[in-house]
Motif scaffolding. Structure first.
Motif, PDB file in Angstrom:
ATOM      1  N   ASP A 142      -9.274  -3.057   0.526  1.00  0.00           N
ATOM      2  CA  ASP A 142      -9.489  -4.360   1.164  1.00  0.00           C
ATOM      3  C   ASP A 142     -10.831  -4.964   0.742  1.00  0.00           C
ATOM      4  O   ASP A 142     -10.934  -6.155   0.460  1.00  0.00           O
ATOM      5  CB  ASP A 142      -9.431  -4.213   2.682  1.00  0.00           C
ATOM      6  CG  ASP A 142      -8.063  -3.752   3.157  1.00  0.00           C
ATOM      7  OD1 ASP A 142      -7.066  -4.175   2.539  1.00  0.00           O
ATOM      8  OD2 ASP A 142      -7.986  -2.980   4.115  1.00  0.00           O
ATOM      9  N   ASP A 151     -11.313 -15.060   2.444  1.00  0.00           N
ATOM     10  CA  ASP A 151     -11.349 -14.127   3.573  1.00  0.00           C
ATOM     11  C   ASP A 151     -12.481 -14.432   4.546  1.00  0.00           C
ATOM     12  O   ASP A 151     -12.658 -13.717   5.529  1.00  0.00           O
ATOM     13  CB  ASP A 151     -11.510 -12.688   3.060  1.00  0.00           C
ATOM     14  CG  ASP A 151     -10.362 -12.267   2.160  1.00  0.00           C
ATOM     15  OD1 ASP A 151      -9.205 -12.564   2.511  1.00  0.00           O
ATOM     16  OD2 ASP A 151     -10.614 -11.656   1.111  1.00  0.00           O
ATOM     17  N   ILE A 159      -5.433  -7.018  12.956  1.00  0.00           N
ATOM     18  CA  ILE A 159      -6.167  -7.557  11.817  1.00  0.00           C
ATOM     19  C   ILE A 159      -7.656  -7.562  12.140  1.00  0.00           C
ATOM     20  O   ILE A 159      -8.081  -8.153  13.121  1.00  0.00           O
ATOM     21  CB  ILE A 159      -5.682  -8.979  11.477  1.00  0.00           C
ATOM     22  CG1 ILE A 159      -4.199  -8.951  11.112  1.00  0.00           C
ATOM     23  CG2 ILE A 159      -6.503  -9.555  10.328  1.00  0.00           C
ATOM     24  CD1 ILE A 159      -3.606 -10.306  10.862  1.00  0.00           C
ATOM     25  N   LEU A 208     -12.167  -8.546  -1.751  1.00  0.00           N
ATOM     26  CA  LEU A 208     -12.782  -9.573  -0.908  1.00  0.00           C
ATOM     27  C   LEU A 208     -13.079 -10.825  -1.721  1.00  0.00           C
ATOM     28  O   LEU A 208     -13.654 -10.758  -2.801  1.00  0.00           O
ATOM     29  CB  LEU A 208     -14.074  -9.013  -0.306  1.00  0.00           C
ATOM     30  CG  LEU A 208     -14.726  -9.832   0.806  1.00  0.00           C
ATOM     31  CD1 LEU A 208     -13.846  -9.875   2.028  1.00  0.00           C
ATOM     32  CD2 LEU A 208     -16.085  -9.226   1.155  1.00  0.00           C
ATOM     33  N   MET A 217     -14.439  -1.436   6.343  1.00  0.00           N
ATOM     34  CA  MET A 217     -13.239  -1.808   5.596  1.00  0.00           C
ATOM     35  C   MET A 217     -12.796  -0.664   4.692  1.00  0.00           C
ATOM     36  O   MET A 217     -13.594   0.179   4.293  1.00  0.00           O
ATOM     37  CB  MET A 217     -13.501  -3.063   4.762  1.00  0.00           C
ATOM     38  CG  MET A 217     -13.836  -4.293   5.593  1.00  0.00           C
ATOM     39  SD  MET A 217     -14.247  -5.737   4.593  1.00  0.00           S
ATOM     40  CE  MET A 217     -12.622  -6.172   3.967  1.00  0.00           C
ATOM     41  N   ASN A 218     -11.513  -0.636   4.374  1.00  0.00           N
ATOM     42  CA  ASN A 218     -11.003   0.303   3.387  1.00  0.00           C
ATOM     43  C   ASN A 218     -11.379  -0.169   1.988  1.00  0.00           C
ATOM     44  O   ASN A 218     -11.624  -1.361   1.759  1.00  0.00           O
ATOM     45  CB  ASN A 218      -9.482   0.430   3.489  1.00  0.00           C
ATOM     46  CG  ASN A 218      -9.064   1.184   4.727  1.00  0.00           C
ATOM     47  OD1 ASN A 218      -9.752   2.093   5.168  1.00  0.00           O
ATOM     48  ND2 ASN A 218      -7.945   0.795   5.305  1.00  0.00           N
ATOM     49  N   SER A 234       0.832  -1.209   0.000  1.00  0.00           N
ATOM     50  CA  SER A 234       0.000   0.000   0.000  1.00  0.00           C
ATOM     51  C   SER A 234       0.861   1.252   0.000  1.00  0.00           C
ATOM     52  O   SER A 234       0.520   2.260  -0.630  1.00  0.00           O
ATOM     53  CB  SER A 234      -0.926   0.011   1.220  1.00  0.00           C
ATOM     54  OG  SER A 234      -0.182  -0.042   2.423  1.00  0.00           O
ATOM     55  N   LYS A 264      -9.561 -10.205   7.321  1.00  0.00           N
ATOM     56  CA  LYS A 264      -8.729  -9.804   6.186  1.00  0.00           C
ATOM     57  C   LYS A 264      -7.676  -8.827   6.670  1.00  0.00           C
ATOM     58  O   LYS A 264      -7.998  -7.777   7.239  1.00  0.00           O
ATOM     59  CB  LYS A 264      -9.588  -9.149   5.101  1.00  0.00           C
ATOM     60  CG  LYS A 264      -8.845  -8.837   3.807  1.00  0.00           C
ATOM     61  CD  LYS A 264      -9.819  -8.258   2.795  1.00  0.00           C
ATOM     62  CE  LYS A 264      -9.121  -7.939   1.474  1.00  0.00           C
ATOM     63  NZ  LYS A 264      -8.678  -9.136   0.755  1.00  0.00           N
ATOM     64  N   ARG A 265      -6.424  -9.162   6.455  1.00  0.00           N
ATOM     65  CA  ARG A 265      -5.335  -8.293   6.892  1.00  0.00           C
ATOM     66  C   ARG A 265      -5.339  -7.025   6.077  1.00  0.00           C
ATOM     67  O   ARG A 265      -5.280  -7.048   4.852  1.00  0.00           O
ATOM     68  CB  ARG A 265      -3.996  -9.013   6.752  1.00  0.00           C
ATOM     69  CG  ARG A 265      -2.812  -8.206   7.261  1.00  0.00           C
ATOM     70  CD  ARG A 265      -1.563  -9.087   7.360  1.00  0.00           C
ATOM     71  NE  ARG A 265      -0.446  -8.321   7.850  1.00  0.00           N
ATOM     72  CZ  ARG A 265       0.464  -7.761   7.058  1.00  0.00           C
ATOM     73  NH1 ARG A 265       0.355  -7.875   5.759  1.00  0.00           N
ATOM     74  NH2 ARG A 265       1.465  -7.082   7.568  1.00  0.00           N
ATOM     75  N   ARG A 266      -5.409  -5.873   6.746  1.00  0.00           N
ATOM     76  CA  ARG A 266      -5.453  -4.586   6.053  1.00  0.00           C
ATOM     77  C   ARG A 266      -4.149  -4.328   5.320  1.00  0.00           C
ATOM     78  O   ARG A 266      -3.067  -4.610   5.814  1.00  0.00           O
ATOM     79  CB  ARG A 266      -5.714  -3.456   7.046  1.00  0.00           C
ATOM     80  CG  ARG A 266      -7.090  -3.489   7.684  1.00  0.00           C
ATOM     81  CD  ARG A 266      -7.236  -2.343   8.663  1.00  0.00           C
ATOM     82  NE  ARG A 266      -7.083  -1.064   8.002  1.00  0.00           N
ATOM     83  CZ  ARG A 266      -6.773   0.056   8.631  1.00  0.00           C
ATOM     84  NH1 ARG A 266      -6.564   0.057   9.928  1.00  0.00           N
ATOM     85  NH2 ARG A 266      -6.654   1.182   7.961  1.00  0.00           N
ATOM     86  N   LYS A 267      -4.273  -3.749   4.123  1.00  0.00           N
ATOM     87  CA  LYS A 267      -3.077  -3.452   3.327  1.00  0.00           C
ATOM     88  C   LYS A 267      -2.166  -2.462   4.020  1.00  0.00           C
ATOM     89  O   LYS A 267      -0.959  -2.459   3.820  1.00  0.00           O
ATOM     90  CB  LYS A 267      -3.492  -2.885   1.954  1.00  0.00           C
ATOM     91  CG  LYS A 267      -4.087  -3.925   1.020  1.00  0.00           C
ATOM     92  CD  LYS A 267      -4.381  -3.307  -0.334  1.00  0.00           C
ATOM     93  CE  LYS A 267      -4.909  -4.346  -1.301  1.00  0.00           C
ATOM     94  NZ  LYS A 267      -5.181  -3.769  -2.635  1.00  0.00           N
ATOM     95  N   LYS A 268      -2.746  -1.593   4.858  1.00  0.00           N
ATOM     96  CA  LYS A 268      -1.960  -0.542   5.476  1.00  0.00           C
ATOM     97  C   LYS A 268      -1.140  -1.037   6.661  1.00  0.00           C
ATOM     98  O   LYS A 268      -0.298  -0.311   7.161  1.00  0.00           O
ATOM     99  CB  LYS A 268      -2.870   0.601   5.930  1.00  0.00           C
ATOM    100  CG  LYS A 268      -3.427   1.432   4.784  1.00  0.00           C
ATOM    101  CD  LYS A 268      -4.091   2.682   5.294  1.00  0.00           C
ATOM    102  CE  LYS A 268      -4.501   3.583   4.137  1.00  0.00           C
ATOM    103  NZ  LYS A 268      -5.095   4.848   4.597  1.00  0.00           N
TER     104      LYS A 268
END
Length: 516
Positions: free
Chosen positions: A282, A290, A332, A286, A278-279, A144, A319-323
């Motif tokens: 992310d 996930d 997470i 999906l 969610m962002n 990210s 789901k592990r956030r990209k940030k």
């Protein structure tokens, strides 16, 4: 004639190299004439560039470095000196823009004679690519963050192209900083986005300064990162119900506006953002991997065989956030699939136009399914379980035809179109916003609500609403993937009505009985 812009650069260049005409008095030709040259010196080395002209020694002014007035062909020689100087300095200027350096004397001689030279590029964009590669390899930054770096590079390219500028390291300073910010504001970019660009530029400039010494720290030390603007708007429950009514997931409001399938898909996506927190990046990615069962965070017991008649099982999204910059399970998000979320997901659950996969066939034979079979949370779970049990060969063959929740969309494109869609369905009423414009100054803005909505609004809506409902902060942080209390506090937005009601509840009016 040299432009003012070029002249400015030429003046700067002369401080770092020398270029002047002179004559070889030590080697006159048979007629006693001295050959004329330009002497180019850089980093202690020099080369002579011939003018292919000659002059008598006594006709040359060694102080002014030009022919004397008594020279019979003075005008012709002065013209030759001027034209040759301009040609050489244009070569130097072009080279400097391309390689961020002045040419070596031998390189200049080759270029003057029309020969091509090979040199590893050191243009700003070449160095930016190297900077990104180093960040990947040695800093282990998240994808990210790399995406932001690439966006920053594009933003600089757009800025230079729009302003019709040629990059120069000598031009890096507050003038560039202010104009860069002004340009992006004029293009509708928000302070949060521009702030990310500036932050990346400072990191990049520090890299260039340390490794290539093309910049000094003073040139960019005052590049202040723009303070992030507040996400002014949150969507109310009424707003969300209007959105749901527009896509047939609620009947509380009558919506006369007809939306096409893409617009409905975007509204579903917006509602999911408000319900999951969610962002954008992310949620758009999906997929079935996930989703997890309550039986052990993603592990399925081998002896458990789900039945079509099972009651709704507890499924959640993990789901592990990209940030996230570290693999920290406490950050997470774990998002339980409520009835409302499952209804939206089921309406988004679509198959390939060409092939469908049976969700209850052990051999995974490909066949068409009708819409009623697809719209079932149990069928969704069958699919999830089947994917986990597949071997690699089956996955390779079948996964390209597995369902995707959303078609590929881009954040900027979504933000642009969702404002229009929300305006269509009536969320264009005016709202009053307070914007911080200084240390102690604020301004009030009255704007249509839909114009302030973005993908970030969804996450803010969920967190702000959860805080106002009194959800435990520890649980809320775990659910949305926030680690620090300070980060959570940014989402606090208690309305005046809530404050008044809370004070009334804590300070009830005494009854007549209590007075007695």
């Amino acid at each position: 004639m040299v432009s003012h812009y070029v002249s400015h650069y030429l003046c700067e260049m002369k401080q770092t190299y020398s270029l002047y005409p002179f004559i070889r008095t030590d080697k006159p030709n048979k007629q006693g004439l001295c050959y004329m040259y330009f002497r180019y010196t850089y980093k202690g080395e020099y080369k002579l560039i011939s003018l292919k002209k000659s002059i008598k020694k006594e006709d040359w002014n060694s102080v002014k470095l030009e022919p004397k007035r008594i020279c019979p062909n003075r005008v012709d020689l002065i013209t030759s000196i001027r034209d040759t100087r301009l040609k050489i300095e244009n070569i130097i200027l072009t080279y400097e823009h391309k390689f961020v350096d002045y040419p070596k004397p031998s390189e200049l001689l080759d270029l003057f004679n029309g020969n091509e030279i090979e040199r590893v590029g050191q243009t700003w964009d070449d160095l930016f690519d190297k900077f990104i590669e180093i960040q990947k390899q040695t800093k282990n930054v998240e994808q990210s963050t790399i995406d932001i770096y690439n966006q920053t590079k594009v933003s600089i390219e757009d800025y230079l192209k729009d302003r019709k500028l040629i990059w120069s390291w000598k031009g890096v300073g507050l003038t560039l900083y202010n104009d860069f910010i002004s340009y992006h504001y004029s293009k509708g970019k928000r302070g949060n986005t521009i702030g990310k660009y500036i932050k990346t530029m400072k990191t990049y400039f520090r890299y260039v300064s340390d490794y290539y010494e093309l910049l000094t720290y003073n040139q960019f030390s005052k590049f202040v990162t723009i303070k992030e603007e507040n996400d002014f708007v949150t969507l109310t429950e009424r707003d969300i119900e209007i959105m749901k009514s527009s896509i047939g997931l609620s009947s509380l409001f009558v919506i006369d506006v007809e939306l096409d399938e893409k617009e409905k898909e975007m509204l579903k996506f917006m509602v999911l953002l408000t319900k999951t927190g969610m962002n954008f990046g992310d949620l758009i990615g999906l997929n079935v991997f996930d989703f997890y069962d309550e039986q052990g965070i993603g592990d399925i017991y081998d002896d458990f065989v789900p039945s079509k008649h099972d009651e709704e099982r507890y499924i959640h999204i993990k789901k592990r956030r990209k940030k996230l910059k570290k693999i920290d399970k406490k950050q997470i998000p774990i998002i339980p699939i409520t009835h409302e979320i499952s209804d939206i997901l089921k309406s988004c659950f679509t198959m390939s136009d060409e092939f469908f996969i049976s969700l209850d066939n052990e051999e995974y034979n490909m066949k068409r399914l009708n819409q009623k079979e697809i719209h079932s949370i149990n069928n969704l779970w069958y699919l999830i379980e089947n994917v986990k049990k597949m071997n690699e060969d089956d996955k390779l063959i079948q996964l390209p035809h597995y369902p995707n929740f959303f078609r590929k969309m881009y954040n900027s494109d979504f933000n642009e179109k969702i404002k229009i869609i929300l305006g269509k369905i009536g969320l264009n009423y005016d709202v009053k916003l307070v914007n911080n414009v200084g240390h102690n100054d604020v301004e009030e803005l009255i704007v249509p609500k839909n114009t302030m909505v973005s993908t970030r609004t969804g996450r803010r809506t969920l967190i702000t609403t959860s805080i106002s409902k009194g959800m435990n902060n520890t649980i809320l942080k775990r659910m949305v993937g926030i680690k620090k209390d300070d980060t959570l506090s940014r989402y606090e937005n208690v309305s005046e009505r809530v404050i008044v009601e809370e004070v009334k509840n804590k300070n009830p009016k005494p009854s007549k009985k209590s007075k007695k």
